[in-house]
Design an enzyme around this catalytic site. Structure first.
Site, PDB file in Angstrom:
ATOM      1  N   ASN A 168       0.854  -1.200   0.000  1.00  0.00           N
ATOM      2  CA  ASN A 168       0.000   0.000   0.000  1.00  0.00           C
ATOM      3  C   ASN A 168       0.881   1.238   0.000  1.00  0.00           C
ATOM      4  OD1 ASN A 168      -2.402   1.628   0.371  1.00  0.00           O
ATOM      5  ND2 ASN A 168      -1.787   1.882   2.512  1.00  0.00           N
TER       6      ASN A 168
ATOM      7  N   HIS B 152       0.946   5.198   1.372  1.00  0.00           N
ATOM      8  CA  HIS B 152       0.280   6.058   2.346  1.00  0.00           C
ATOM      9  C   HIS B 152       0.949   7.432   2.319  1.00  0.00           C
ATOM     10  CE1 HIS B 152      -1.939   7.127   5.948  1.00  0.00           C
ATOM     11  NE2 HIS B 152      -0.816   7.665   6.397  1.00  0.00           N
TER      12      HIS B 152
ATOM     13  N   ASP C  14      -2.373   0.814   8.071  1.00  0.00           N
ATOM     14  CA  ASP C  14      -1.148   1.616   7.968  1.00  0.00           C
ATOM     15  C   ASP C  14      -0.055   1.141   8.932  1.00  0.00           C
ATOM     16  OD1 ASP C  14      -2.494   3.183   6.071  1.00  0.00           O
ATOM     17  OD2 ASP C  14      -3.202   4.588   7.594  1.00  0.00           O
TER      18      ASP C  14
HETATM   19  C1  GRF Z   1      -2.547   9.070  -2.458  1.00  0.00           C
HETATM   20  O1  GRF Z   1      -2.136  10.196  -1.726  1.00  0.00           O
HETATM   21  C2  GRF Z   1      -2.268   7.807  -1.710  1.00  0.00           C
HETATM   22  O2  GRF Z   1      -1.090   7.853  -0.961  1.00  0.00           O
HETATM   23  C3  GRF Z   1      -3.445   7.695  -0.798  1.00  0.00           C
HETATM   24  O3  GRF Z   1      -4.537   8.153  -1.562  1.00  0.00           O
HETATM   25  C4  GRF Z   1      -4.064   9.028  -2.588  1.00  0.00           C
HETATM   26  C5  GRF Z   1      -4.511   8.429  -3.879  1.00  0.00           C
HETATM   27  O4  GRF Z   1      -4.219   9.265  -4.974  1.00  0.00           O
HETATM   28  N1  GRF Z   1      -3.569   6.358  -0.266  1.00  0.00           N
HETATM   29  P1  GRF Z   1      -4.398   8.688  -6.442  1.00  0.00           P
HETATM   30  O5  GRF Z   1      -5.797   8.100  -6.530  1.00  0.00           O
HETATM   31  O6  GRF Z   1      -3.344   7.644  -6.657  1.00  0.00           O
HETATM   32  O7  GRF Z   1      -4.222   9.876  -7.334  1.00  0.00           O
END
Ligand code: GRF
Length: 209
Positions: A111, A113, A149
């Site tokens: 994932n 984050h 997380d």
């Molecule tokens: C990113 O900031 C990611 O870290 C978080 O959600 C956001 C998703 O952005 N989990 P995108 O959909 O990839 O543009």
């Protein structure tokens, strides 16, 4: 070169990280190909972006499943297995996964984050960073475990918090870093280099000596 792994990317929204992974996988020597971009939200803008970039897409709307999260995830799993997905990258997937799903993909799911974990888990990380007054913020890629997380880190990228930053400015700076970090970390995870790096860190951690 070893066989390219078939990766599924789970999204709920904009899909800019999914796009970064699709673009990275465009290189012949990248260890993964994006076999499916899958969303719980049929209207996620990221699905159209992924299709335009040439990746297969699908949606399994969570709403008809009501509170039965496991049934929704069984349907997600069916779509992933139908596309022969071997490894999962969560990229802005905004639903907490059930323990059964996490167990089924354990060691094969990562994932991204938008904070330097363990700082600022959960939502609204950029607001939290600004409120805390940190001078350094960033993003983390980690293995997915049952605690949200909380999984072992694979890699992090830091960006400065600049005077005058608001949430949007900081989010944009972090997102640019995410698009570089995620492809690198996914490759490390898939080729086993992330595991090796973690094992070395554990061996040489002076705190545990
Ligand atoms: C990113 O900031 C990611 O870290 C978080 O959600 C956001 C998703 O952005 N989990 P995108 O959909 O990839 O543009």
């Amino acid at each position: 070169m070893a066989r390219r792994r078939r990766v599924g990317v789970l999204i709920s929204g904009a899909g800019s990280n999914a796009l970064a992974l699709i673009e990275a996988a465009g290189a012949a020597d990248y260890p993964a190909e994006v076999a499916l971009v899958l969303s719980n939200n049929p209207d996620a803008p990221g699905l159209a972006k992924a299709r335009t970039a040439g990746a297969p897409t699908a949606a399994v709307d969570h709403r008809p499943f009501g509170k039965d999260r496991e049934a929704h995830e069984r349907a997600l799993n069916a779509a992933l297995l139908a596309a022969d997905v071997e490894f999962l990258a969560l990229a802005g997937y905004m639903r907490v996964l059930t323990p059964a799903f996490v167990r089924a993909w354990a060691g094969r799911m990562v994932n991204i984050h938008p904070s330097l974990l363990p700082l600022f888990p959960g939502l609204h990380t950029h607001r939290a960073a600004l409120e805390a007054g940190v001078k350094l913020h960033g993003c983390s890629v980690h293995w997915v475990v049952e605690g949200v997380d909380e999984g072992p880190l694979i890699g992090q990228a830091a960006v400065p918090v600049l005077p005058g930053d608001d949430e949007a400015a900081l989010a944009t700076r972090v997102l640019t870093a995410e698009h570089r970090l995620y492809p690198a970390c996914l490759a490390a995870a898939i080729t086993g280099k992330a595991m090796a790096a973690q094992a070395e860190a554990a061996l040489f951690n002076p705190v545990s000596e």
